[in-house]
Write a protein that holds these residues in place. Structure first.
Motif, PDB file in Angstrom:
ATOM      1  N   PHE A  57      42.586  14.539  34.512  1.00  0.00           N
ATOM      2  CA  PHE A  57      42.473  13.047  34.699  1.00  0.00           C
ATOM      3  C   PHE A  57      41.155  12.933  35.523  1.00  0.00           C
ATOM      4  O   PHE A  57      40.387  11.777  35.013  1.00  0.00           O
ATOM      5  CB  PHE A  57      43.698  12.728  35.309  1.00  0.00           C
ATOM      6  CG  PHE A  57      43.608  11.096  35.316  1.00  0.00           C
ATOM      7  CD1 PHE A  57      43.905  10.479  34.348  1.00  0.00           C
ATOM      8  CD2 PHE A  57      43.471  10.647  36.648  1.00  0.00           C
ATOM      9  CE1 PHE A  57      43.824   8.951  34.398  1.00  0.00           C
ATOM     10  CE2 PHE A  57      43.501   9.181  37.145  1.00  0.00           C
ATOM     11  CZ  PHE A  57      44.081   8.485  35.843  1.00  0.00           C
ATOM     12  N   ILE A  58      40.970  13.580  36.401  1.00  0.00           N
ATOM     13  CA  ILE A  58      39.903  13.369  37.411  1.00  0.00           C
ATOM     14  C   ILE A  58      38.448  13.660  36.417  1.00  0.00           C
ATOM     15  O   ILE A  58      37.364  12.711  36.712  1.00  0.00           O
ATOM     16  CB  ILE A  58      39.810  14.057  38.695  1.00  0.00           C
ATOM     17  CG1 ILE A  58      40.928  13.731  39.515  1.00  0.00           C
ATOM     18  CG2 ILE A  58      38.487  13.909  39.353  1.00  0.00           C
ATOM     19  CD1 ILE A  58      41.263  14.571  40.671  1.00  0.00           C
ATOM     20  N   TYR A  59      38.470  14.747  35.698  1.00  0.00           N
ATOM     21  CA  TYR A  59      37.360  15.125  35.010  1.00  0.00           C
ATOM     22  C   TYR A  59      37.183  13.842  34.098  1.00  0.00           C
ATOM     23  O   TYR A  59      35.681  13.718  33.870  1.00  0.00           O
ATOM     24  CB  TYR A  59      37.593  16.420  34.406  1.00  0.00           C
ATOM     25  CG  TYR A  59      37.236  17.849  35.021  1.00  0.00           C
ATOM     26  CD1 TYR A  59      36.021  18.714  34.985  1.00  0.00           C
ATOM     27  CD2 TYR A  59      38.005  18.096  36.193  1.00  0.00           C
ATOM     28  CE1 TYR A  59      35.904  19.536  35.447  1.00  0.00           C
ATOM     29  CE2 TYR A  59      37.960  19.160  36.972  1.00  0.00           C
ATOM     30  CZ  TYR A  59      36.730  19.930  36.513  1.00  0.00           C
ATOM     31  OH  TYR A  59      36.531  21.216  37.279  1.00  0.00           O
ATOM     32  N   THR A  60      38.010  13.723  33.405  1.00  0.00           N
ATOM     33  CA  THR A  60      37.763  12.573  32.252  1.00  0.00           C
ATOM     34  C   THR A  60      37.168  11.414  32.700  1.00  0.00           C
ATOM     35  O   THR A  60      36.342  10.858  31.912  1.00  0.00           O
ATOM     36  CB  THR A  60      39.066  12.549  31.446  1.00  0.00           C
ATOM     37  OG1 THR A  60      39.843  13.749  31.009  1.00  0.00           O
ATOM     38  CG2 THR A  60      38.683  11.402  30.220  1.00  0.00           C
ATOM     39  N   ILE A  61      37.863  10.700  33.962  1.00  0.00           N
ATOM     40  CA  ILE A  61      37.398   9.548  34.217  1.00  0.00           C
ATOM     41  C   ILE A  61      35.945   9.596  34.894  1.00  0.00           C
ATOM     42  O   ILE A  61      35.029   8.560  34.396  1.00  0.00           O
ATOM     43  CB  ILE A  61      38.235   9.278  35.510  1.00  0.00           C
ATOM     44  CG1 ILE A  61      39.614   8.662  35.097  1.00  0.00           C
ATOM     45  CG2 ILE A  61      37.591   8.029  36.334  1.00  0.00           C
ATOM     46  CD1 ILE A  61      40.429   8.227  36.363  1.00  0.00           C
ATOM     47  N   ILE A  62      35.653  10.497  35.562  1.00  0.00           N
ATOM     48  CA  ILE A  62      34.379  10.798  36.023  1.00  0.00           C
ATOM     49  C   ILE A  62      33.287  10.881  34.624  1.00  0.00           C
ATOM     50  O   ILE A  62      32.343  10.146  34.604  1.00  0.00           O
ATOM     51  CB  ILE A  62      33.917  11.996  37.063  1.00  0.00           C
ATOM     52  CG1 ILE A  62      34.840  11.668  38.098  1.00  0.00           C
ATOM     53  CG2 ILE A  62      32.339  12.190  37.335  1.00  0.00           C
ATOM     54  CD1 ILE A  62      34.796  12.861  39.078  1.00  0.00           C
ATOM     55  N   VAL A  66      30.335   8.058  33.909  1.00  0.00           N
ATOM     56  CA  VAL A  66      28.886   8.469  34.246  1.00  0.00           C
ATOM     57  C   VAL A  66      28.241   8.489  32.764  1.00  0.00           C
ATOM     58  O   VAL A  66      27.185   8.281  32.317  1.00  0.00           O
ATOM     59  CB  VAL A  66      28.963   9.849  34.751  1.00  0.00           C
ATOM     60  CG1 VAL A  66      27.431  10.336  34.583  1.00  0.00           C
ATOM     61  CG2 VAL A  66      29.282   9.585  36.204  1.00  0.00           C
ATOM     62  N   GLY A  67      28.898   9.161  31.843  1.00  0.00           N
ATOM     63  CA  GLY A  67      28.400   9.374  30.217  1.00  0.00           C
ATOM     64  C   GLY A  67      28.061   8.064  29.435  1.00  0.00           C
ATOM     65  O   GLY A  67      27.316   7.916  28.793  1.00  0.00           O
ATOM     66  N   ALA A  68      29.306   7.169  29.625  1.00  0.00           N
ATOM     67  CA  ALA A  68      29.195   6.038  29.061  1.00  0.00           C
ATOM     68  C   ALA A  68      27.751   5.362  29.523  1.00  0.00           C
ATOM     69  O   ALA A  68      27.058   4.563  28.558  1.00  0.00           O
ATOM     70  CB  ALA A  68      30.302   5.139  28.931  1.00  0.00           C
ATOM     71  N   ILE A 103      30.223  12.396  24.704  1.00  0.00           N
ATOM     72  CA  ILE A 103      29.171  13.641  24.866  1.00  0.00           C
ATOM     73  C   ILE A 103      29.598  14.253  26.413  1.00  0.00           C
ATOM     74  O   ILE A 103      30.010  15.500  26.546  1.00  0.00           O
ATOM     75  CB  ILE A 103      27.676  13.343  24.836  1.00  0.00           C
ATOM     76  CG1 ILE A 103      27.597  13.151  23.263  1.00  0.00           C
ATOM     77  CG2 ILE A 103      27.082  14.585  25.543  1.00  0.00           C
ATOM     78  CD1 ILE A 103      26.130  12.631  23.141  1.00  0.00           C
ATOM     79  N   ALA A 104      29.806  13.182  27.147  1.00  0.00           N
ATOM     80  CA  ALA A 104      30.118  13.699  28.773  1.00  0.00           C
ATOM     81  C   ALA A 104      31.501  14.334  28.851  1.00  0.00           C
ATOM     82  O   ALA A 104      31.858  15.388  29.580  1.00  0.00           O
ATOM     83  CB  ALA A 104      30.041  12.538  29.576  1.00  0.00           C
ATOM     84  N   ILE A 105      32.559  13.676  28.053  1.00  0.00           N
ATOM     85  CA  ILE A 105      33.756  14.274  28.177  1.00  0.00           C
ATOM     86  C   ILE A 105      33.937  15.830  27.578  1.00  0.00           C
ATOM     87  O   ILE A 105      34.649  16.777  27.988  1.00  0.00           O
ATOM     88  CB  ILE A 105      34.787  13.416  27.238  1.00  0.00           C
ATOM     89  CG1 ILE A 105      35.108  11.934  28.038  1.00  0.00           C
ATOM     90  CG2 ILE A 105      36.085  13.996  27.058  1.00  0.00           C
ATOM     91  CD1 ILE A 105      35.797  10.846  27.395  1.00  0.00           C
ATOM     92  N   ILE A 106      33.248  15.790  26.512  1.00  0.00           N
ATOM     93  CA  ILE A 106      32.996  17.338  26.039  1.00  0.00           C
ATOM     94  C   ILE A 106      32.736  18.401  26.860  1.00  0.00           C
ATOM     95  O   ILE A 106      33.181  19.411  27.235  1.00  0.00           O
ATOM     96  CB  ILE A 106      32.253  17.276  24.804  1.00  0.00           C
ATOM     97  CG1 ILE A 106      33.165  16.647  23.519  1.00  0.00           C
ATOM     98  CG2 ILE A 106      31.974  18.604  24.057  1.00  0.00           C
ATOM     99  CD1 ILE A 106      32.112  16.371  22.200  1.00  0.00           C
ATOM    100  N   ILE A 107      31.465  17.813  27.459  1.00  0.00           N
ATOM    101  CA  ILE A 107      30.991  18.841  28.695  1.00  0.00           C
ATOM    102  C   ILE A 107      31.952  19.113  29.697  1.00  0.00           C
ATOM    103  O   ILE A 107      32.105  20.017  30.306  1.00  0.00           O
ATOM    104  CB  ILE A 107      29.594  17.985  28.999  1.00  0.00           C
ATOM    105  CG1 ILE A 107      28.662  17.987  27.902  1.00  0.00           C
ATOM    106  CG2 ILE A 107      29.120  19.006  30.164  1.00  0.00           C
ATOM    107  CD1 ILE A 107      27.176  17.463  28.353  1.00  0.00           C
ATOM    108  N   ALA A 108      32.540  17.843  30.090  1.00  0.00           N
ATOM    109  CA  ALA A 108      33.415  17.961  31.233  1.00  0.00           C
ATOM    110  C   ALA A 108      34.625  19.162  30.804  1.00  0.00           C
ATOM    111  O   ALA A 108      35.174  19.756  31.859  1.00  0.00           O
ATOM    112  CB  ALA A 108      33.956  16.686  31.507  1.00  0.00           C
ATOM    113  N   ILE A 109      35.238  18.762  29.675  1.00  0.00           N
ATOM    114  CA  ILE A 109      36.355  19.620  29.310  1.00  0.00           C
ATOM    115  C   ILE A 109      35.856  21.110  29.268  1.00  0.00           C
ATOM    116  O   ILE A 109      36.538  22.057  29.413  1.00  0.00           O
ATOM    117  CB  ILE A 109      36.935  19.279  27.802  1.00  0.00           C
ATOM    118  CG1 ILE A 109      37.521  17.777  28.209  1.00  0.00           C
ATOM    119  CG2 ILE A 109      38.086  20.005  27.391  1.00  0.00           C
ATOM    120  CD1 ILE A 109      38.421  17.595  29.373  1.00  0.00           C
TER     121      ILE A 109
END
Length: 290
Positions: A57-62, A66-68, A103-109
């Protein structure tokens, strides 16, 4: 006689301490809160540790925020932000791009899977994208409330007349200037994303698709970004440089996601159901090591 809907909704719900609380922010927050509840239920069904849910949840929100924001600055208005880099941090002024968030969510996961679960990242992707589709639908409803990202003029009876001089109407007391009846593309996208969400929920809960590694993620990518690709044909250009383009920036950015989704679907079907993808005992054993 031409039928249409005159959209006069104020983007702000109320103002507190001179700061507006907007529908967009409310839908954004509600999307994540509901998404968390869905994700928690999915992880519990897979016997995954609670802290895995909290961390994803934390990874995804950040990553989303930031990515958007960076996606908008880099893909849509780099000529300005390259000269005013500090304005990148002024997120309250608006300007978010869903492709940048993706893109940022993919990197975060990828990082999350390496540091937290120590599992194939597709395990996390297959479970995360289910509520993400719902969040996407709610964000598009926020765009509707903001009178933004709407489409070309239309004679269809559900055409919306949006306020074009929104800031002047709200803050300068000017009379509203309405657009021609236009395609409410925010609603089109919201309905497509909601449909994808329902399909993914059905796949996970009724068809045990979580054992086909990457299948849910692939369907998400194709469903979300292919619908986005086609709806873009109805939208007005978001930036001046898009005027006259055969395919706009949103469409070019959608193509790699669609192709990636097709590959994941093909790969998952070819490999078939993977037994032991969800193993409560091994998960608990891994969790104790952390």
């Amino acid at each position: 006689m031409l039928n249409y809907i005159t959209w006069t909704v104020d983007p702000a719900i109320f103002t507190i301490f001179s700061r507006e609380i907007r529908w967009y922010g409310l839908f954004f927050a509600l999307g994540f809160l509901i998404g968390y509840q869905i994700e928690e239920k999915i992880f519990r069904h897979d016997n995954a540790p609670q802290k895995w849910v909290d961390k994803i949840f934390i990874y995804t929100i950040i990553a989303t925020v930031v990515g958007a924001r960076l996606g908008h600055c880099l893909f849509y208005d780099w000529s300005y932000y390259s000269q005013h880099p500090l304005d990148i941090f002024k997120i309250w002024e608006g300007g978010l791009a869903s492709h940048g968030g993706a893109i940022a969510i993919i990197i975060a996961i990828l990082i999350y899977s390496y540091k937290v679960t120590h599992r194939n990242p597709l395990w996390a992707f297959d479970r995360l994208v289910i509520p993400v589709a719902l969040v996407g639908a709610m964000i598009r409803m926020g765009n509707l409330m903001n009178h933004e990202i709407y489409g070309h003029p239309t004679t269809l009876p559900w055409g919306f007349r949006f306020i074009e001089n929104l800031s002047l109407w709200k803050y300068k007391g000017m009379e509203p200037v309405f657009s021609l009846p236009s395609h409410p593309t925010q609603i089109y996208e919201a309905l497509c994303y909601l449909t994808v969400f329902l399909i993914l929920m059905y796949m996970y809960w009724k068809k045990d698709a979580g054992r086909y590694q990457g299948l849910i993620f692939g369907v998400f990518l194709v469903g979300i970004f292919l619908s986005r690709f086609f709806i873009e044909f109805l939208k007005n250009p978001q930036e001046e440089f898009e005027v006259g383009m055969v395919l706009n920036m949103g469409q070019w950015l959608s193509i790699p996601f669609v192709l990636g989704g097709i590959y994941l679907i093909y790969r998952a079907i070819k490999k078939g159901k993977i037994e032991g993808v969800v193993n409560a005992g091994s998960m608990r054993q891994q969790a104790k090591k952390k």
